[in-house]
Enzyme design. Structure first.
Site, PDB file in Angstrom:
ATOM      1  N   GLU A 109       0.841  -1.192   0.000  1.00  0.00           N
ATOM      2  CA  GLU A 109       0.000   0.000   0.000  1.00  0.00           C
ATOM      3  C   GLU A 109       0.877   1.243   0.000  1.00  0.00           C
ATOM      4  O   GLU A 109       1.932   1.268   0.642  1.00  0.00           O
ATOM      5  CB  GLU A 109      -0.903  -0.011   1.237  1.00  0.00           C
ATOM      6  CG  GLU A 109      -2.021   1.006   1.221  1.00  0.00           C
ATOM      7  CD  GLU A 109      -3.026   0.754   2.333  1.00  0.00           C
ATOM      8  OE1 GLU A 109      -3.616  -0.361   2.369  1.00  0.00           O
ATOM      9  OE2 GLU A 109      -3.209   1.633   3.168  1.00  0.00           O
ATOM     10  N   ASP A 111       0.158   5.355   0.645  1.00  0.00           N
ATOM     11  CA  ASP A 111      -0.932   6.194   1.152  1.00  0.00           C
ATOM     12  C   ASP A 111      -0.642   7.682   1.143  1.00  0.00           C
ATOM     13  O   ASP A 111       0.445   8.117   1.528  1.00  0.00           O
ATOM     14  CB  ASP A 111      -1.212   5.861   2.635  1.00  0.00           C
ATOM     15  CG  ASP A 111      -1.723   4.461   2.848  1.00  0.00           C
ATOM     16  OD1 ASP A 111      -2.188   3.854   1.878  1.00  0.00           O
ATOM     17  OD2 ASP A 111      -1.654   4.000   4.000  1.00  0.00           O
ATOM     18  N   GLU A 113      -2.825  10.460   3.313  1.00  0.00           N
ATOM     19  CA  GLU A 113      -3.925  10.609   4.258  1.00  0.00           C
ATOM     20  C   GLU A 113      -3.900  12.024   4.839  1.00  0.00           C
ATOM     21  O   GLU A 113      -2.874  12.465   5.360  1.00  0.00           O
ATOM     22  CB  GLU A 113      -3.797   9.589   5.395  1.00  0.00           C
ATOM     23  CG  GLU A 113      -3.881   8.144   4.911  1.00  0.00           C
ATOM     24  CD  GLU A 113      -3.497   7.146   5.986  1.00  0.00           C
ATOM     25  OE1 GLU A 113      -4.235   6.152   6.138  1.00  0.00           O
ATOM     26  OE2 GLU A 113      -2.466   7.349   6.659  1.00  0.00           O
ATOM     27  N   GLN A 125      -0.235  12.842   5.964  1.00  0.00           N
ATOM     28  CA  GLN A 125       0.550  11.665   6.315  1.00  0.00           C
ATOM     29  C   GLN A 125       0.716  10.762   5.099  1.00  0.00           C
ATOM     30  O   GLN A 125      -0.240  10.533   4.358  1.00  0.00           O
ATOM     31  CB  GLN A 125      -0.112  10.879   7.444  1.00  0.00           C
ATOM     32  CG  GLN A 125       0.639   9.593   7.803  1.00  0.00           C
ATOM     33  CD  GLN A 125       0.142   8.982   9.092  1.00  0.00           C
ATOM     34  OE1 GLN A 125       0.389   9.499  10.177  1.00  0.00           O
ATOM     35  NE2 GLN A 125      -0.563   7.868   9.001  1.00  0.00           N
ATOM     36  N   THR A 126       1.929  10.260   4.909  1.00  0.00           N
ATOM     37  CA  THR A 126       2.176   9.219   3.909  1.00  0.00           C
ATOM     38  C   THR A 126       2.625   7.968   4.642  1.00  0.00           C
ATOM     39  O   THR A 126       3.227   8.033   5.714  1.00  0.00           O
ATOM     40  CB  THR A 126       3.246   9.641   2.888  1.00  0.00           C
ATOM     41  OG1 THR A 126       4.478   9.946   3.570  1.00  0.00           O
ATOM     42  CG2 THR A 126       2.788  10.850   2.093  1.00  0.00           C
ATOM     43  N   ASN A 127       2.318   6.819   4.049  1.00  0.00           N
ATOM     44  CA  ASN A 127       2.731   5.548   4.647  1.00  0.00           C
ATOM     45  C   ASN A 127       2.985   4.548   3.528  1.00  0.00           C
ATOM     46  O   ASN A 127       2.417   4.675   2.429  1.00  0.00           O
ATOM     47  CB  ASN A 127       1.659   5.018   5.605  1.00  0.00           C
ATOM     48  CG  ASN A 127       2.194   3.951   6.554  1.00  0.00           C
ATOM     49  OD1 ASN A 127       3.374   3.603   6.528  1.00  0.00           O
ATOM     50  ND2 ASN A 127       1.319   3.426   7.401  1.00  0.00           N
ATOM     51  N   GLY A 135       3.908   0.819   9.144  1.00  0.00           N
ATOM     52  CA  GLY A 135       4.766   1.382  10.186  1.00  0.00           C
ATOM     53  C   GLY A 135       5.749   2.405   9.664  1.00  0.00           C
ATOM     54  O   GLY A 135       6.625   2.854  10.411  1.00  0.00           O
ATOM     55  N   ARG A 136       5.601   2.795   8.388  1.00  0.00           N
ATOM     56  CA  ARG A 136       6.536   3.755   7.785  1.00  0.00           C
ATOM     57  C   ARG A 136       5.875   5.137   7.638  1.00  0.00           C
ATOM     58  O   ARG A 136       6.039   5.803   6.622  1.00  0.00           O
ATOM     59  CB  ARG A 136       7.003   3.245   6.432  1.00  0.00           C
ATOM     60  CG  ARG A 136       7.727   1.905   6.491  1.00  0.00           C
ATOM     61  CD  ARG A 136       8.131   1.413   5.109  1.00  0.00           C
ATOM     62  NE  ARG A 136       8.805   0.138   5.174  1.00  0.00           N
ATOM     63  CZ  ARG A 136       8.175  -1.052   5.227  1.00  0.00           C
ATOM     64  NH1 ARG A 136       6.842  -1.095   5.217  1.00  0.00           N
ATOM     65  NH2 ARG A 136       8.865  -2.176   5.296  1.00  0.00           N
ATOM     66  N   GLU A 137       5.178   5.561   8.682  1.00  0.00           N
ATOM     67  CA  GLU A 137       4.467   6.831   8.611  1.00  0.00           C
ATOM     68  C   GLU A 137       5.438   8.012   8.597  1.00  0.00           C
ATOM     69  O   GLU A 137       6.444   8.019   9.292  1.00  0.00           O
ATOM     70  CB  GLU A 137       3.525   7.002   9.807  1.00  0.00           C
ATOM     71  CG  GLU A 137       2.389   6.001   9.851  1.00  0.00           C
ATOM     72  CD  GLU A 137       2.731   4.769  10.659  1.00  0.00           C
ATOM     73  OE1 GLU A 137       3.931   4.595  11.018  1.00  0.00           O
ATOM     74  OE2 GLU A 137       1.821   3.969  10.938  1.00  0.00           O
ATOM     75  N   TRP A 200      -7.819   7.726  15.260  1.00  0.00           N
ATOM     76  CA  TRP A 200      -6.409   7.415  15.514  1.00  0.00           C
ATOM     77  C   TRP A 200      -5.501   8.518  14.971  1.00  0.00           C
ATOM     78  O   TRP A 200      -4.409   8.760  15.503  1.00  0.00           O
ATOM     79  CB  TRP A 200      -6.040   6.082  14.873  1.00  0.00           C
ATOM     80  CG  TRP A 200      -6.214   6.081  13.366  1.00  0.00           C
ATOM     81  CD1 TRP A 200      -7.300   5.670  12.675  1.00  0.00           C
ATOM     82  CD2 TRP A 200      -5.275   6.553  12.393  1.00  0.00           C
ATOM     83  NE1 TRP A 200      -7.121   5.845  11.319  1.00  0.00           N
ATOM     84  CE2 TRP A 200      -5.878   6.384  11.114  1.00  0.00           C
ATOM     85  CE3 TRP A 200      -4.000   7.093  12.445  1.00  0.00           C
ATOM     86  CZ2 TRP A 200      -5.247   6.734   9.928  1.00  0.00           C
ATOM     87  CZ3 TRP A 200      -3.367   7.443  11.265  1.00  0.00           C
ATOM     88  CH2 TRP A 200      -3.977   7.260  10.034  1.00  0.00           C
ATOM     89  N   GLY A 203      -5.162  11.804  17.413  1.00  0.00           N
ATOM     90  CA  GLY A 203      -4.797  11.606  18.810  1.00  0.00           C
ATOM     91  C   GLY A 203      -5.975  11.261  19.689  1.00  0.00           C
ATOM     92  O   GLY A 203      -5.989  11.568  20.891  1.00  0.00           O
TER      93      GLY A 203
END
Length: 289
Positions: A109, A111, A113, A125-127, A135-137, A200, A203
């Site tokens: 994936e 992303d 976001e 945010q990219t992941n 886990g690569r945010e 999420w 926060g």
């Protein structure tokens, strides 16, 4: 200054080509390449399918997906996020492999976001998932208000690198380091967008439903991609698959300068800094690869 007939002819040819390309992009409608995956009554087509509006309220969000899967390409869309300000509202644009037999682990994936709409500042945010749980945010502050106008978000994916672009500015680069033990997406992926509730990302702050409905708009539904499982190897270098040619294996000097500036000024949360010990690409010898 008077232009020579040759200069005038070249200028007219360039103008015609540019107009033709623009018209070709504008002629692609939502239904040509995409379908609605859920919340059908929360996604409406505007301007004869050249634009869509995604709505989230207490009843539902909505999403869409490309009709075909791809193995490489340049995937972009123009997006305007909701003007209603609230945490927990999550518009997205991403590439994803499909779950197999209800098992979504070990998938690929890429992303984009938008972390809520309660800016400024506005957070993107990219992941990256690569046969794992991500886990690569990485989080970036946008240098504009993404709710006021359309901006272009693009993902370049070939066998050498993945680049996330915002208005043609590279904000993230992920190199193929599989020869050194790294992971790299290689599965068939589909182009996807959605708007949904994501506490999420805020926060734990809840959505302020008094500001609903939340409406995101998407444009430009053309896809530059190699269809997965077709007659061609999706890593083939050819004019048909221009994103695989050598000039797209690396950033250009101009792009590199823009990227370094974006990292310095706007990237504020990086998994390599926070928890990167287990990732090959976060090791010192590759961190600026």
């Amino acid at each position: 200054m008077r232009l020579s007939p040759l200069t005038l002819l070249v200028s007219l040819l360039i103008l015609c080509i540019t107009n033709d390309e623009s018209e070709a992009i504008n002629d692609v409608s939502y239904a040509d390449n995409y379908f609605t995956t859920y919340g059908e009554d929360h996604l409406i087509q505007l301007d004869q399918g050249k634009e869509i509006q995604l709505t989230m309220d207490l009843a539902s969000g909505t999403g869409f997906m490309s009709k075909r899967g791809y193995g490489s390409g340049y995937f972009q869309m123009k997006i305007k996020i909701p003007k209603s300000q609230s945490p927990g509202v999550l518009p997205t644009f991403y590439l994803t492999s499909l779950c197999k037999e209800n098992n979504c682990t070990g998938h690929d994936e890429l992303d984009f976001e938008f972390i809520g709409t309660d800016g400024p500042p506005f957070h993107l945010q990219t992941n990256i998932y690569s046969d794992d749980n991500g886990g690569r945010e990485q989080r970036t502050l946008l240098w504009f208000d993404p709710s006021q106008d359309f901006h272009q978000y693009g993902i370049l994916w070939n066998k050498y690198q993945i680049v996330f672009f915002v208005d043609n500015v590279p904000v993230r680069v992920y190199k193929n380091l599989t020869e050194y033990g790294g992971r790299y997406p290689s599965k068939e992926m589909f182009v996807t967008g959605s708007i949904w509730e994501g506490m999420w990302a805020s926060g734990g702050k809840p959505v302020d439903w008094s500001k609903a409905p939340f409406e995101a708009h998407y444009r430009e539904f053309d896809i530059y991609g190699c269809e997965y499982g077709g007659d061609h190897d999706c890593s083939t270098q050819s004019e048909m698959f221009w994103w695989n040619t050598r000039e797209y294996w690396f950033l250009s000097p101009k792009q590199q300068s823009l990227y370094q500036n974006a990292k310095k000024k706007y990237v504020y949360d990086d998994y390599c800094v926070n928890r990167g010990n287990n990732f090959t690409e976060c090791q010192p010898q590759f961190i600026n690869h």
